[in-house]
Design an enzyme around this catalytic site. Structure first.
Site, PDB file in Angstrom:
ATOM      1  N   VAL A 131       0.383  -0.985  -0.013  1.00  0.00           N
ATOM      2  CA  VAL A 131       0.443   0.014   0.289  1.00  0.00           C
ATOM      3  C   VAL A 131       0.566   1.246  -0.076  1.00  0.00           C
ATOM      4  CG1 VAL A 131      -2.232   1.439   1.306  1.00  0.00           C
ATOM      5  CG2 VAL A 131      -1.732  -1.508   1.240  1.00  0.00           C
ATOM      6  N   CYS A 132       0.541   2.010  -0.948  1.00  0.00           N
ATOM      7  CA  CYS A 132       1.190   3.485  -0.954  1.00  0.00           C
ATOM      8  C   CYS A 132       2.849   3.525  -0.907  1.00  0.00           C
ATOM      9  CB  CYS A 132       0.869   4.262   0.619  1.00  0.00           C
ATOM     10  SG  CYS A 132       1.494   5.548   0.272  1.00  0.00           S
ATOM     11  N   THR A 133       3.533   3.693  -0.577  1.00  0.00           N
ATOM     12  CA  THR A 133       5.383   3.731  -0.331  1.00  0.00           C
ATOM     13  C   THR A 133       5.890   2.207  -0.086  1.00  0.00           C
ATOM     14  OG1 THR A 133       5.213   4.544   1.346  1.00  0.00           O
ATOM     15  CG2 THR A 133       5.567   5.926  -0.856  1.00  0.00           C
ATOM     16  N   GLY A 134       5.202   1.402   1.145  1.00  0.00           N
ATOM     17  CA  GLY A 134       5.242   0.234   0.271  1.00  0.00           C
ATOM     18  C   GLY A 134       5.582  -0.410  -0.708  1.00  0.00           C
TER      19      GLY A 134
ATOM     20  N   THR B  50       2.123   3.563  -6.290  1.00  0.00           N
ATOM     21  CA  THR B  50       1.960   3.954  -4.863  1.00  0.00           C
ATOM     22  C   THR B  50       0.809   5.366  -5.081  1.00  0.00           C
ATOM     23  OG1 THR B  50       4.012   4.125  -3.682  1.00  0.00           O
ATOM     24  CG2 THR B  50       4.663   5.254  -5.716  1.00  0.00           C
TER      25      THR B  50
END
Length: 208
Positions: A99-102, A119
């Site tokens: 999720v996101c910058t994961g 991202t």
């Protein structure tokens, strides 16, 4: 079914908790918050703490990985202990997600090589430096790898994953159970819709 959500200092709360609320409702799911060193982890706002009760060694081969984002991912991209766990876990997982910058962590581990991925919009172009093809979509599915865009997109990703694991009908039931039927008061949830002023405010005020 073991589902591992790594958490770390300066993670984004909803990146982790949104998917947790969906995936914890799957039949037989065991969701664990994991970390290199178990213990409390503060979010990037420093207003919320979650407890990582398991170490990475406790869950070396989970069936599902959900890697959240947050400002803390920038330093973790050089953390070989975590990257080694992620590579090994991915080799044995049924699903590897972010999720996101994961997704930057997946990229740093070499998992996104040659794949489309997404991202948070402010970091999208960084994916190209990590071997991925950046795409501006809310959720991107590439085989067993699924990446979600910023923060709230993790709920959408988790519902898609729930459908892949338990079927569309069960995923629909989870969606109803958490009453996920968003009607935001503003139509500014993507750069395609937001005004230039709104985009500038987010970029300049660390609101992401």
């Amino acid at each position: 079914m073991d589902i591992a959500i790594p958490i770390f200092d300066r993670f984004t709360a909803l990146d982790a908790v949104g998917p947790y609320e969906v995936l914890s409702r799957l039949p037989g799911a065991r969701v664990s918050f994991v970390a290199a060193e178990p213990g409390p982890k503060r979010t990037e706002t420093e207003m919320l703490t979650l407890l990582a009760e398991c170490s990475l060694d406790d869950l070396p081969e989970p069936e599902v990985i959900v890697f959240p984002g947050g400002f803390g991912t920038r330093e973790l991209m050089k953390d070989e202990t975590l990257l080694a766990w992620l590579r090994h876990a991915h080799e044995h997982s049924e699903w590897t997600t972010s999720v996101c910058t994961g997704s930057l962590m997946l990229g740093a581990a070499g998992i996104l090589d040659g794949l489309e991925a997404t991202t948070h919009w402010m970091m999208l172009e960084l994916l190209a430096d990590l071997g991925a093809t950046p795409v501006s979509r809310r959720v991107v599915e590439q085989g067993k790898v699924i990446t979600a865009a910023g923060v709230s997109a993790g709920i959408d990703m988790a519902l898609l994953l729930a459908a892949r694991i338990a079927g569309d009908d069960y995923a629909r039931a989870i969606q109803l159970g958490i009453e996920y039927d968003p009607e935001p008061p503003f139509d500014s949830g993507s750069t395609a819709k937001a005004s230039e002023e709104t985009i500038a405010l987010v970029a300049g005020a660390s609101l992401a």
